[in-house]
Design a protein around this motif. Sequence first.
Motif, mmCIF file in Angstrom:
data_model
loop_
_atom_site.group_PDB
_atom_site.id
_atom_site.type_symbol
_atom_site.label_atom_id
_atom_site.label_comp_id
_atom_site.label_asym_id
_atom_site.label_seq_id
_atom_site.Cartn_x
_atom_site.Cartn_y
_atom_site.Cartn_z
ATOM 1 N N UNK A 32 0.833 -1.212 0.000
ATOM 2 C CA UNK A 32 0.000 0.000 0.000
ATOM 3 C C UNK A 32 0.865 1.260 0.000
ATOM 4 N N UNK A 33 1.919 1.254 0.809
ATOM 5 C CA UNK A 33 2.801 2.433 0.871
ATOM 6 C C UNK A 33 3.513 2.664 -0.454
ATOM 7 N N UNK A 34 4.037 1.607 -1.054
ATOM 8 C CA UNK A 34 4.726 1.739 -2.342
ATOM 9 C C UNK A 34 3.746 2.191 -3.424
ATOM 10 N N UNK A 35 2.560 1.610 -3.427
ATOM 11 C CA UNK A 35 1.550 1.983 -4.426
ATOM 12 C C UNK A 35 1.150 3.446 -4.283
ATOM 13 N N UNK A 37 2.859 5.891 -2.752
ATOM 14 C CA UNK A 37 4.005 6.767 -3.011
ATOM 15 C C UNK A 37 4.286 6.891 -4.503
ATOM 16 N N UNK A 38 4.234 5.784 -5.221
ATOM 17 C CA UNK A 38 4.585 5.824 -6.646
ATOM 18 C C UNK A 38 3.474 6.373 -7.522
ATOM 19 N N UNK A 39 2.241 6.311 -7.071
ATOM 20 C CA UNK A 39 1.156 6.847 -7.898
ATOM 21 C C UNK A 39 0.804 8.289 -7.547
ATOM 22 N N UNK A 40 1.043 8.697 -6.309
ATOM 23 C CA UNK A 40 0.677 10.056 -5.909
ATOM 24 C C UNK A 40 1.844 11.044 -5.966
ATOM 25 N N UNK A 41 3.034 10.608 -5.550
ATOM 26 C CA UNK A 41 4.138 11.566 -5.407
ATOM 27 C C UNK A 41 5.339 11.300 -6.293
ATOM 28 N N UNK A 42 5.655 10.051 -6.530
ATOM 29 C CA UNK A 42 6.896 9.719 -7.241
ATOM 30 C C UNK A 42 6.610 9.098 -8.601
ATOM 31 N N UNK A 50 8.160 -0.720 -9.480
ATOM 32 C CA UNK A 50 8.227 -0.623 -8.013
ATOM 33 C C UNK A 50 7.064 -1.366 -7.367
ATOM 34 N N UNK A 51 5.874 -1.201 -7.914
ATOM 35 C CA UNK A 51 4.705 -1.906 -7.380
ATOM 36 C C UNK A 51 4.869 -3.415 -7.575
#
Length: 160
Positions: A32-35, A37-42, A50-51
Motif C-alpha cells: 500500500x505504501x509503495x503503491x 508513493x509511486x502513484x501520488x508523489x513519485x 516498483x509496485x
Amino acid sequence: MNELRDPRHRVSPRARVMWFVSSAVTSVVLVAAVTLATTLWLTGWWTWPAIALSLVWAVVDVLMVPQWRYLVHRWEATDTAVYTQRGWWSRERRIAPMSRVQTVDFTQGPLARLLGLATVTVTTASAAGPLQIDGLEADVALHLVDDLTRKADLVEGDAT
C-alpha cells in the motif's frame, strides 16, 4: 564444555500461522505504501516496476518466510545451558550457560495469545543481548520458564 550444535526442539507448528499473519500485515502495509508513493508523489517510469517488486517481495515474505523460519527456529535447555537457533535470512545460534542467566521472561502478544503461543526471553550477562525463543506452546513456555528459573537458582554466583 558446551558446544555449538543444533538445539533439539522445534517451536510449535502454529508459529508458522503467527509468522504468516505477521508477514501478511507487514506486506499489505508495504504494498500500500509503495503503491501510494509511486502513484501520488513519485510518478514516473518506475511506478509499475516498483509496485511489481513490492508485490513479489510480499508474496515471498508471506508464503516462504514463515515455513523457512519454522525449519530454522530451535531450542533446548539442559542442566548447564540454554541453546537457541533462530533467523530466516541469517541464522543466529547461541548458548547461554546457566551461570550467566539473570532473568527468564514469559510474554504473549495478542496474536500469540489467540494462537496459544508465547515467547520465552532469557536475559544473560552478555553484551550479545537476550536469547529469545518465539512460537512456543504457552504451556511449554510456562514450564520452560519455571525449569530455567529453578536451574539458574541452583548455580552459585550472581550471573555477572
